[in-house]
Design a protein around this motif. Structure first.
Motif, PDB file in Angstrom:
ATOM      1  N   THR A  88       1.156  -1.100   0.006  1.00  0.00           N
ATOM      2  CA  THR A  88       0.118  -0.286  -0.282  1.00  0.00           C
ATOM      3  C   THR A  88       0.700   1.588  -0.127  1.00  0.00           C
ATOM      4  OG1 THR A  88      -0.155   0.341   2.164  1.00  0.00           O
ATOM      5  CG2 THR A  88      -1.622  -1.295   1.773  1.00  0.00           C
ATOM      6  N   PRO A  89       0.442   2.609   0.084  1.00  0.00           N
ATOM      7  CA  PRO A  89       1.120   3.255  -0.558  1.00  0.00           C
ATOM      8  C   PRO A  89       1.472   4.410   0.706  1.00  0.00           C
ATOM      9  CG  PRO A  89      -0.836   4.105  -1.671  1.00  0.00           C
ATOM     10  CD  PRO A  89      -0.130   2.484  -1.020  1.00  0.00           C
ATOM     11  N   ILE A  90       0.516   3.879   1.985  1.00  0.00           N
ATOM     12  CA  ILE A  90       0.110   4.231   3.158  1.00  0.00           C
ATOM     13  C   ILE A  90       1.305   3.608   3.952  1.00  0.00           C
ATOM     14  CG2 ILE A  90      -1.814   6.089   3.008  1.00  0.00           C
ATOM     15  CD1 ILE A  90      -2.777   3.137   4.580  1.00  0.00           C
ATOM     16  N   ALA A  91       2.126   2.333   3.173  1.00  0.00           N
ATOM     17  CA  ALA A  91       2.332   1.435   4.479  1.00  0.00           C
ATOM     18  C   ALA A  91       4.004   2.207   4.612  1.00  0.00           C
ATOM     19  CB  ALA A  91       3.104  -0.062   3.910  1.00  0.00           C
ATOM     20  N   TYR A  92       4.157   2.909   3.752  1.00  0.00           N
ATOM     21  CA  TYR A  92       6.043   3.701   4.361  1.00  0.00           C
ATOM     22  C   TYR A  92       6.229   4.771   3.420  1.00  0.00           C
ATOM     23  CZ  TYR A  92      10.655   3.222   5.410  1.00  0.00           C
ATOM     24  OH  TYR A  92      11.904   3.626   5.745  1.00  0.00           O
ATOM     25  N   GLN A  93       6.892   6.005   3.743  1.00  0.00           N
ATOM     26  CA  GLN A  93       7.098   7.182   3.882  1.00  0.00           C
ATOM     27  C   GLN A  93       7.704   7.361   2.226  1.00  0.00           C
ATOM     28  OE1 GLN A  93       8.580   5.868   5.904  1.00  0.00           O
ATOM     29  NE2 GLN A  93       8.972   6.898   7.794  1.00  0.00           N
TER      30      GLN A  93
ATOM     31  N   GLY B  56       5.241   9.501 -10.226  1.00  0.00           N
ATOM     32  CA  GLY B  56       5.213   8.122 -10.813  1.00  0.00           C
ATOM     33  C   GLY B  56       3.654   7.303 -11.791  1.00  0.00           C
ATOM     34  N   HIS B  57       2.822   8.361 -11.052  1.00  0.00           N
ATOM     35  CA  HIS B  57       1.328   8.651 -11.468  1.00  0.00           C
ATOM     36  C   HIS B  57       1.095   7.180 -10.790  1.00  0.00           C
ATOM     37  CE1 HIS B  57       2.038  12.562 -13.512  1.00  0.00           C
ATOM     38  NE2 HIS B  57       3.004  11.983 -14.574  1.00  0.00           N
ATOM     39  N   TYR B  58       1.507   6.597 -10.338  1.00  0.00           N
ATOM     40  CA  TYR B  58       0.657   5.117  -9.459  1.00  0.00           C
ATOM     41  C   TYR B  58       0.143   5.086  -8.731  1.00  0.00           C
ATOM     42  CZ  TYR B  58       6.370   3.810  -9.989  1.00  0.00           C
ATOM     43  OH  TYR B  58       7.274   2.993 -11.494  1.00  0.00           O
ATOM     44  N   LYS B  59      -1.097   4.427  -8.873  1.00  0.00           N
ATOM     45  CA  LYS B  59      -2.527   4.698  -8.508  1.00  0.00           C
ATOM     46  C   LYS B  59      -2.231   3.548  -6.601  1.00  0.00           C
ATOM     47  CE  LYS B  59      -5.111   5.297 -12.225  1.00  0.00           C
ATOM     48  NZ  LYS B  59      -4.218   4.938 -13.152  1.00  0.00           N
ATOM     49  N   PHE B  60      -3.004   3.587  -5.997  1.00  0.00           N
ATOM     50  CA  PHE B  60      -3.729   2.927  -5.258  1.00  0.00           C
ATOM     51  C   PHE B  60      -3.547   1.173  -5.903  1.00  0.00           C
ATOM     52  CE2 PHE B  60      -5.036   0.653  -1.340  1.00  0.00           C
ATOM     53  CZ  PHE B  60      -4.448   1.174   0.075  1.00  0.00           C
ATOM     54  N   GLY B  61      -4.284   1.090  -6.437  1.00  0.00           N
ATOM     55  CA  GLY B  61      -4.420  -0.497  -6.883  1.00  0.00           C
ATOM     56  C   GLY B  61      -2.902  -0.727  -7.531  1.00  0.00           C
ATOM     57  N   ASP B  62      -2.351  -0.036  -7.909  1.00  0.00           N
ATOM     58  CA  ASP B  62      -0.438  -0.272  -8.323  1.00  0.00           C
ATOM     59  C   ASP B  62      -0.029  -0.759  -7.379  1.00  0.00           C
ATOM     60  OD1 ASP B  62      -1.443   0.379 -10.790  1.00  0.00           O
ATOM     61  OD2 ASP B  62      -0.786   2.704 -10.283  1.00  0.00           O
ATOM     62  N   PHE B  63       0.071  -0.805  -6.126  1.00  0.00           N
ATOM     63  CA  PHE B  63       0.727  -0.655  -4.855  1.00  0.00           C
ATOM     64  C   PHE B  63       0.649  -2.256  -4.794  1.00  0.00           C
ATOM     65  CE2 PHE B  63       1.977   3.600  -5.230  1.00  0.00           C
ATOM     66  CZ  PHE B  63       3.301   3.641  -4.250  1.00  0.00           C
TER      67      PHE B  63
ATOM     68  N   PHE C  72       1.464  -5.157  -7.390  1.00  0.00           N
ATOM     69  CA  PHE C  72       2.411  -5.604  -8.121  1.00  0.00           C
ATOM     70  C   PHE C  72       3.011  -5.916  -6.375  1.00  0.00           C
ATOM     71  CE2 PHE C  72       1.952  -3.069 -11.259  1.00  0.00           C
ATOM     72  CZ  PHE C  72       2.317  -3.922 -12.593  1.00  0.00           C
ATOM     73  N   GLY C  73       2.722  -5.554  -5.241  1.00  0.00           N
ATOM     74  CA  GLY C  73       2.849  -5.843  -4.185  1.00  0.00           C
ATOM     75  C   GLY C  73       2.566  -6.117  -3.159  1.00  0.00           C
ATOM     76  N   GLY C  74       0.933  -6.728  -3.468  1.00  0.00           N
ATOM     77  CA  GLY C  74       0.950  -7.706  -2.722  1.00  0.00           C
ATOM     78  C   GLY C  74       1.204  -9.431  -3.537  1.00  0.00           C
ATOM     79  N   PRO C  75       1.155  -9.684  -4.076  1.00  0.00           N
ATOM     80  CA  PRO C  75       1.818 -10.691  -5.154  1.00  0.00           C
ATOM     81  C   PRO C  75       3.376 -11.131  -4.092  1.00  0.00           C
ATOM     82  CG  PRO C  75       1.090 -10.358  -6.346  1.00  0.00           C
ATOM     83  CD  PRO C  75       0.812  -8.844  -5.453  1.00  0.00           C
ATOM     84  N   LEU C  76       4.149  -9.857  -4.036  1.00  0.00           N
ATOM     85  CA  LEU C  76       5.871 -10.018  -3.437  1.00  0.00           C
ATOM     86  C   LEU C  76       5.739 -10.274  -1.752  1.00  0.00           C
ATOM     87  CD1 LEU C  76       8.487  -9.483  -3.922  1.00  0.00           C
ATOM     88  CD2 LEU C  76       8.235  -7.690  -3.675  1.00  0.00           C
ATOM     89  N   VAL C  77       4.423  -9.795  -1.301  1.00  0.00           N
ATOM     90  CA  VAL C  77       4.068 -10.114   0.871  1.00  0.00           C
ATOM     91  C   VAL C  77       3.875 -12.041  -0.066  1.00  0.00           C
ATOM     92  CG1 VAL C  77       2.936 -10.080   1.893  1.00  0.00           C
ATOM     93  CG2 VAL C  77       3.473  -8.157   0.849  1.00  0.00           C
ATOM     94  N   ILE C  78       3.028 -12.920  -0.904  1.00  0.00           N
ATOM     95  CA  ILE C  78       3.073 -13.480  -0.818  1.00  0.00           C
ATOM     96  C   ILE C  78       3.768 -14.732  -1.171  1.00  0.00           C
ATOM     97  CG2 ILE C  78       1.573 -15.621  -1.619  1.00  0.00           C
ATOM     98  CD1 ILE C  78      -0.572 -14.010  -0.276  1.00  0.00           C
ATOM     99  N   ILE C  79       5.167 -13.896  -1.818  1.00  0.00           N
ATOM    100  CA  ILE C  79       5.784 -14.586  -2.549  1.00  0.00           C
ATOM    101  C   ILE C  79       7.002 -14.714  -0.980  1.00  0.00           C
ATOM    102  CG2 ILE C  79       9.045 -14.105  -3.678  1.00  0.00           C
ATOM    103  CD1 ILE C  79       6.016 -13.541  -5.921  1.00  0.00           C
ATOM    104  N   LEU C  80       7.173 -14.383  -0.706  1.00  0.00           N
ATOM    105  CA  LEU C  80       7.966 -13.401   0.437  1.00  0.00           C
ATOM    106  C   LEU C  80       7.315 -14.062   1.497  1.00  0.00           C
ATOM    107  CD1 LEU C  80       9.098 -10.041   0.731  1.00  0.00           C
ATOM    108  CD2 LEU C  80      10.445 -11.863  -0.253  1.00  0.00           C
ATOM    109  N   TRP C  81       6.231 -14.558   2.268  1.00  0.00           N
ATOM    110  CA  TRP C  81       5.491 -15.121   3.217  1.00  0.00           C
ATOM    111  C   TRP C  81       6.034 -17.193   2.786  1.00  0.00           C
ATOM    112  CZ3 TRP C  81       0.123 -17.294   2.555  1.00  0.00           C
ATOM    113  CH2 TRP C  81       0.006 -18.021   3.465  1.00  0.00           C
TER     114      TRP C  81
END
Length: 99
Positions: A53-58, A67-74, A77-86
């Motif tokens: 999420t964009p609010i997770a870290y500064q 970067g013209h990113y949206k909340f959903g972009d995080f 791409f970040g959601g699957p990365l969390v799953i992979i690390l888990w």
């Protein structure tokens, strides 16, 4: 790990680590595990999975606008990365610490 990783995307990683460290130590003691290090490492690694999420870290907020990113972009791409690390932590922690 997963609970910490999910909560760290809403709170700061330091607050999440402080919140879950006693829980990890208590779980290790309850399970009568000699070394609580794997439990603490799960908290540490999970608390640093703050990229879903964009609010997770500064830095996430800093790059969101330029970067013209949206909340959903995080989430996308970040959601699957969390799953992979888990999954990787879940596979390698028992192997590394002979659990």
């Amino acid at each position: 790990f997963l609970a910490v990783a999910l909560l760290t995307n809403l709170l700061s990683n330091a607050a999440t680590a402080i919140l879950f460290s006693p829980i990890a130590l208590s779980a290790a003691a309850e399970l009568k595990v000699e070394d609580p290090l794997p439990f603490l490492l799960a908290v540490i690694y999970g608390a640093n999975c703050c990229f879903a999420t964009p609010i997770a870290y500064q830095t996430n907020m800093l790059v969101m606008g330029p970067g013209h990113y949206k909340f959903g972009d995080f989430m996308k791409f970040g959601g699957p990365l969390v799953i992979i690390l888990w999954i990787v932590f879940t596979i390698f922690a028992p192997w590394r610490f002979d659990l």
